[in-house]
Design an enzyme around this catalytic site. Sequence first.
Site, PDB file in Angstrom:
ATOM      1  N   GLN A 173       4.497  13.004   3.387  1.00  0.00           N
ATOM      2  CA  GLN A 173       5.685  13.586   2.003  1.00  0.00           C
ATOM      3  C   GLN A 173       6.911  14.284   1.972  1.00  0.00           C
ATOM      4  O   GLN A 173       7.579  14.715   2.699  1.00  0.00           O
ATOM      5  CB  GLN A 173       4.357  14.916   1.724  1.00  0.00           C
ATOM      6  N   LYS A 232      -4.055  15.912  -2.806  1.00  0.00           N
ATOM      7  CA  LYS A 232      -4.390  14.783  -2.444  1.00  0.00           C
ATOM      8  C   LYS A 232      -5.280  14.851  -1.579  1.00  0.00           C
ATOM      9  O   LYS A 232      -6.225  13.806  -1.291  1.00  0.00           O
ATOM     10  CB  LYS A 232      -3.365  14.129  -1.591  1.00  0.00           C
ATOM     11  N   ASP A 257       1.840   4.683   0.030  1.00  0.00           N
ATOM     12  CA  ASP A 257       2.979   5.351  -1.071  1.00  0.00           C
ATOM     13  C   ASP A 257       3.701   3.921  -1.610  1.00  0.00           C
ATOM     14  O   ASP A 257       4.413   4.326  -2.803  1.00  0.00           O
ATOM     15  CB  ASP A 257       4.139   5.713  -0.145  1.00  0.00           C
TER      16      ASP A 257
END
Length: 290
Positions: free
Chosen positions: A96, A52, A119
């Site tokens: 994460q 990412k 997200d």
Amino acid sequence: MVLLDGKKTSADIRKEIALEVEELKKNNKKAPHLVAIIVGNNGASITYVNAKVKACKEVGFESTLIELPKEISEQELINKINTLNNDKFIDGFIVQLPLPEHINEENIIMAINPDKDVDGFHPTNIGKMTLNLPTFIPATPFGILELLERYKIETSGKNVIVIGRSNIVGTPISILLGQKRNVGNATVTLTHSRTVDLPKITKQADIIIVALGVPNFLKADMVKEGVVIVDVGITRVEDTSKKNRFKLIGDVDFKEVSQKASYITPVPGGVGPMTIAMLLKNTLLACKRK
Ligand code: NAD
């Protein structure tokens, strides 16, 4: 059979994003800034988070990786999140998952400012998504929609079966595809571990989205001719012939099912790269919205 090439499609999307970033910079605006927090040293998580951060650099974003020890307390992590919530130079950030067991994931997601939740996991954003309001769509379902759209796969009126009901893939994609929207208007059935006689249901499907995390789960005798297959599953399996000593296996028995499918995503190179591209898209959106 047509391969739904996530690698190529995500490269196209990244190019489009890079052009937009150049445009922002030309107009003396700052580039989007994404921060990724990783807690502990889970091998798969480190790989994903590094991919990412690398993708951010490639499109001209600023990116920061914050690595925290696995012993960090929930409160210390929330304090870190609050700092990012209040930092006006940061457009979006992600934590994460999974997190170490002593940290409650829900509390962490709830601590993120929904305007920076690229997200799309915060209940405020999930609520907006459910009501079909502008929001951050979680990156994996967003990537699936984009892949279907770019390959011009008709979803309206189609019979879609989703396998797996996670909050990050199965549940949101089943909501999105059932909505009155461009890639939507489908008749969706969400199936899971308690579903009875799954093959009877999957054999009726025009499109199957598979996200359960069981390698090679979907077999050819579970699908009809001409079905569209989106395989979200990624399982790491040891492979000593590989440099990194593992390979990635999807939830679909690709060899068998691709013989019957009209379109199918490969693993790797299908949904995975699309997820990263859509995270970038959400970050650009967060930056533009400010
Ligand atoms: P999860 O692991 O949280 O949940 C699995 C789901 O599968 C559950 O809802 C369960 O009810 C269902 N399930 C389990 N066994 C089943 C069975 N026999 N029949 C029907 N349903 C069954 O799900 P997740 O987090 O969405 O992950 C699923 C897979 O997708 C994993 O392999 C994960 O690594 C992968 N994944 C990939 C991406 C990507 O970017 N490609 C993103 C997220 C997750």
